[in-house]
Scaffold this active site. Sequence first.
Site, PDB file in Angstrom:
ATOM      1  N   LYS A   9      12.924   4.349  63.302  1.00  0.00           N
ATOM      2  CA  LYS A   9      11.956   3.893  62.291  1.00  0.00           C
ATOM      3  C   LYS A   9      10.602   3.595  62.942  1.00  0.00           C
ATOM      4  O   LYS A   9      10.495   3.542  64.176  1.00  0.00           O
ATOM      5  CB  LYS A   9      12.523   2.656  61.585  1.00  0.00           C
ATOM      6  CG  LYS A   9      13.777   2.959  60.745  1.00  0.00           C
ATOM      7  CD  LYS A   9      14.258   1.712  60.007  1.00  0.00           C
ATOM      8  CE  LYS A   9      15.480   2.008  59.155  1.00  0.00           C
ATOM      9  NZ  LYS A   9      15.937   0.808  58.415  1.00  0.00           N
ATOM     10  N   TYR A  49      15.463   6.619  50.101  1.00  0.00           N
ATOM     11  CA  TYR A  49      16.028   5.298  49.811  1.00  0.00           C
ATOM     12  C   TYR A  49      16.305   5.106  48.313  1.00  0.00           C
ATOM     13  O   TYR A  49      16.317   3.975  47.829  1.00  0.00           O
ATOM     14  CB  TYR A  49      15.094   4.207  50.337  1.00  0.00           C
ATOM     15  CG  TYR A  49      15.207   3.968  51.836  1.00  0.00           C
ATOM     16  CD1 TYR A  49      16.449   3.720  52.433  1.00  0.00           C
ATOM     17  CD2 TYR A  49      14.074   3.965  52.645  1.00  0.00           C
ATOM     18  CE1 TYR A  49      16.554   3.490  53.803  1.00  0.00           C
ATOM     19  CE2 TYR A  49      14.172   3.727  54.027  1.00  0.00           C
ATOM     20  CZ  TYR A  49      15.422   3.489  54.589  1.00  0.00           C
ATOM     21  OH  TYR A  49      15.526   3.249  55.944  1.00  0.00           O
ATOM     22  N   PHE A  57      13.724  -5.703  47.791  1.00  0.00           N
ATOM     23  CA  PHE A  57      13.064  -5.292  49.039  1.00  0.00           C
ATOM     24  C   PHE A  57      12.579  -3.842  49.017  1.00  0.00           C
ATOM     25  O   PHE A  57      12.064  -3.349  50.017  1.00  0.00           O
ATOM     26  CB  PHE A  57      14.003  -5.531  50.237  1.00  0.00           C
ATOM     27  CG  PHE A  57      15.328  -4.801  50.157  1.00  0.00           C
ATOM     28  CD1 PHE A  57      15.447  -3.489  50.587  1.00  0.00           C
ATOM     29  CD2 PHE A  57      16.455  -5.431  49.638  1.00  0.00           C
ATOM     30  CE1 PHE A  57      16.665  -2.812  50.524  1.00  0.00           C
ATOM     31  CE2 PHE A  57      17.686  -4.761  49.573  1.00  0.00           C
ATOM     32  CZ  PHE A  57      17.789  -3.448  50.012  1.00  0.00           C
ATOM     33  N   ARG A  85      27.088   4.920  63.330  1.00  0.00           N
ATOM     34  CA  ARG A  85      26.926   3.647  62.621  1.00  0.00           C
ATOM     35  C   ARG A  85      27.385   2.489  63.506  1.00  0.00           C
ATOM     36  O   ARG A  85      26.770   1.429  63.541  1.00  0.00           O
ATOM     37  CB  ARG A  85      27.728   3.645  61.301  1.00  0.00           C
ATOM     38  CG  ARG A  85      27.161   4.514  60.195  1.00  0.00           C
ATOM     39  CD  ARG A  85      25.875   4.000  59.594  1.00  0.00           C
ATOM     40  NE  ARG A  85      25.987   2.733  58.898  1.00  0.00           N
ATOM     41  CZ  ARG A  85      25.047   2.254  58.078  1.00  0.00           C
ATOM     42  NH1 ARG A  85      23.937   2.946  57.834  1.00  0.00           N
ATOM     43  NH2 ARG A  85      25.191   1.080  57.521  1.00  0.00           N
ATOM     44  N   THR A  91      23.367  -3.866  59.599  1.00  0.00           N
ATOM     45  CA  THR A  91      22.027  -3.742  59.018  1.00  0.00           C
ATOM     46  C   THR A  91      21.124  -4.898  59.432  1.00  0.00           C
ATOM     47  O   THR A  91      19.966  -4.685  59.801  1.00  0.00           O
ATOM     48  CB  THR A  91      22.140  -3.697  57.475  1.00  0.00           C
ATOM     49  OG1 THR A  91      23.025  -2.631  57.113  1.00  0.00           O
ATOM     50  CG2 THR A  91      20.787  -3.509  56.827  1.00  0.00           C
ATOM     51  N   ARG A 102      20.686  -2.137  67.061  1.00  0.00           N
ATOM     52  CA  ARG A 102      20.047  -3.238  66.316  1.00  0.00           C
ATOM     53  C   ARG A 102      20.319  -4.584  66.982  1.00  0.00           C
ATOM     54  O   ARG A 102      19.477  -5.487  66.943  1.00  0.00           O
ATOM     55  CB  ARG A 102      20.538  -3.222  64.866  1.00  0.00           C
ATOM     56  CG  ARG A 102      19.923  -2.071  64.048  1.00  0.00           C
ATOM     57  CD  ARG A 102      20.710  -1.815  62.797  1.00  0.00           C
ATOM     58  NE  ARG A 102      20.027  -0.914  61.876  1.00  0.00           N
ATOM     59  CZ  ARG A 102      20.577  -0.454  60.754  1.00  0.00           C
ATOM     60  NH1 ARG A 102      21.815  -0.795  60.434  1.00  0.00           N
ATOM     61  NH2 ARG A 102      19.897   0.348  59.951  1.00  0.00           N
ATOM     62  N   ASN A 112      14.506  -2.994  61.498  1.00  0.00           N
ATOM     63  CA  ASN A 112      15.757  -2.897  62.256  1.00  0.00           C
ATOM     64  C   ASN A 112      15.912  -1.597  63.052  1.00  0.00           C
ATOM     65  O   ASN A 112      17.015  -1.134  63.309  1.00  0.00           O
ATOM     66  CB  ASN A 112      16.967  -3.189  61.365  1.00  0.00           C
ATOM     67  CG  ASN A 112      17.082  -2.214  60.213  1.00  0.00           C
ATOM     68  OD1 ASN A 112      16.296  -1.274  60.105  1.00  0.00           O
ATOM     69  ND2 ASN A 112      18.071  -2.408  59.360  1.00  0.00           N
ATOM     70  N   HIS A 115      17.637   4.171  61.427  1.00  0.00           N
ATOM     71  CA  HIS A 115      18.409   4.522  60.229  1.00  0.00           C
ATOM     72  C   HIS A 115      19.519   5.481  60.625  1.00  0.00           C
ATOM     73  O   HIS A 115      19.331   6.324  61.496  1.00  0.00           O
ATOM     74  CB  HIS A 115      17.523   5.217  59.187  1.00  0.00           C
ATOM     75  CG  HIS A 115      18.339   5.857  58.090  1.00  0.00           C
ATOM     76  ND1 HIS A 115      18.790   5.146  56.999  1.00  0.00           N
ATOM     77  CD2 HIS A 115      18.861   7.104  57.968  1.00  0.00           C
ATOM     78  CE1 HIS A 115      19.527   5.945  56.239  1.00  0.00           C
ATOM     79  NE2 HIS A 115      19.590   7.144  56.809  1.00  0.00           N
ATOM     80  N   GLU A 126      20.761  13.613  53.292  1.00  0.00           N
ATOM     81  CA  GLU A 126      19.621  13.239  54.136  1.00  0.00           C
ATOM     82  C   GLU A 126      19.215  14.374  55.078  1.00  0.00           C
ATOM     83  O   GLU A 126      18.021  14.593  55.302  1.00  0.00           O
ATOM     84  CB  GLU A 126      19.970  11.964  54.911  1.00  0.00           C
ATOM     85  CG  GLU A 126      20.064  10.752  53.969  1.00  0.00           C
ATOM     86  CD  GLU A 126      20.706   9.515  54.605  1.00  0.00           C
ATOM     87  OE1 GLU A 126      21.073   9.568  55.802  1.00  0.00           O
ATOM     88  OE2 GLU A 126      20.836   8.497  53.907  1.00  0.00           O
TER      89      GLU A 126
HETATM   90  P1  DAT Z   1      21.455   0.497  56.489  1.00  0.00           P
HETATM   91  O1  DAT Z   1      20.080   0.819  56.996  1.00  0.00           O
HETATM   92  O2  DAT Z   1      22.264  -0.264  57.505  1.00  0.00           O
HETATM   93  O3  DAT Z   1      22.184   1.690  55.932  1.00  0.00           O
HETATM   94  P2  DAT Z   1      21.033  -0.322  53.728  1.00  0.00           P
HETATM   95  O4  DAT Z   1      21.221   1.115  53.346  1.00  0.00           O
HETATM   96  O5  DAT Z   1      21.823  -1.340  52.997  1.00  0.00           O
HETATM   97  O6  DAT Z   1      21.277  -0.550  55.292  1.00  0.00           O
HETATM   98  O7  DAT Z   1      19.499  -0.708  53.551  1.00  0.00           O
HETATM   99  C1  DAT Z   1      18.480   0.186  53.932  1.00  0.00           C
HETATM  100  C2  DAT Z   1      17.405  -0.591  54.646  1.00  0.00           C
HETATM  101  O8  DAT Z   1      16.805  -1.509  53.728  1.00  0.00           O
HETATM  102  C3  DAT Z   1      17.885  -1.455  55.807  1.00  0.00           C
HETATM  103  O9  DAT Z   1      17.991  -0.740  57.014  1.00  0.00           O
HETATM  104  C4  DAT Z   1      16.841  -2.522  55.857  1.00  0.00           C
HETATM  105  C5  DAT Z   1      16.438  -2.713  54.406  1.00  0.00           C
HETATM  106  N1  DAT Z   1      17.169  -3.833  53.795  1.00  0.00           N
HETATM  107  C6  DAT Z   1      18.463  -3.846  53.422  1.00  0.00           C
HETATM  108  N2  DAT Z   1      18.822  -5.023  52.919  1.00  0.00           N
HETATM  109  C7  DAT Z   1      17.710  -5.787  52.964  1.00  0.00           C
HETATM  110  C8  DAT Z   1      17.398  -7.139  52.606  1.00  0.00           C
HETATM  111  N3  DAT Z   1      18.322  -7.930  52.053  1.00  0.00           N
HETATM  112  N4  DAT Z   1      16.137  -7.569  52.812  1.00  0.00           N
HETATM  113  C9  DAT Z   1      15.189  -6.788  53.364  1.00  0.00           C
HETATM  114  N5  DAT Z   1      15.411  -5.507  53.731  1.00  0.00           N
HETATM  115  C10 DAT Z   1      16.654  -5.022  53.547  1.00  0.00           C
HETATM  116 MG    MG Z   2      21.934   2.845  54.247  1.00  0.00          MG
END
Ligand code: DAT
Ligand code: MG
Length: 148
Positions: A9, A49, A57, A85, A91, A102, A112, A115, A126
């Site tokens: 990222k 996303y 968020f 993963r 996350t 992470r 973080n 991705h 993706e």
């Molecule tokens: P991951 O990236 O582990 O697949 P995710 O798909 O649930 O996680 O979310 C995508 C991204 O969105 C994640 O890397 C960071 C952001 N994110 C997720 N939950 C969040 C939260 N509660 N507050 C702020 N950002 C968040």
């Molecule tokens: Mg995800």
Amino acid sequence: MEKTFLMVKPDGVQRQLIGEIVSRFERKGLQLVGAKLMQISEELAEQHYGEHKGKPFFTELVEFITSGPVFAMVWQGENAIEICRQMMGKTNPKEALPGTIRGDFGMFVGKNVIHGSDSPESAEREIQLFFKEEELLTYDRHINTWIY
Ligand code: DAT
Ligand code: MG
């Protein structure tokens, strides 16, 4: 062989972690089949996303992922999705274990570092979203017999 989509990222690129992150997947035994430094458009960010649209968020997430270059990659290997993963960690960096990307490099859920696809369906989606077919290479790697 299973393929997964990974992306350093904008925070990881700015913090000069591309080499460190690529190196971890190389040393693990995964095979790199495509990679590029690119700028994500707002449209691509919203598609990528899409599952998070409507969450509190989401706006911040799109702003962040479009805020600078990302390093997009496709890696291949048996169980590549799950293995990557695990190597990324949870996350939220405060829950990600030391030894994970992470866990070692992140402090905050909104920044973080990396991705990675979370299922075969999201990996396929993706990869298609970020790469043209001709950008993904098929090549023999002679160390394979020492990995599998
Ligand atoms: P991951 O990236 O582990 O697949 P995710 O798909 O649930 O996680 O979310 C995508 C991204 O969105 C994640 O890397 C960071 C952001 N994110 C997720 N939950 C969040 C939260 N509660 N507050 C702020 N950002 C968040
Ligand atoms: Mg995800």
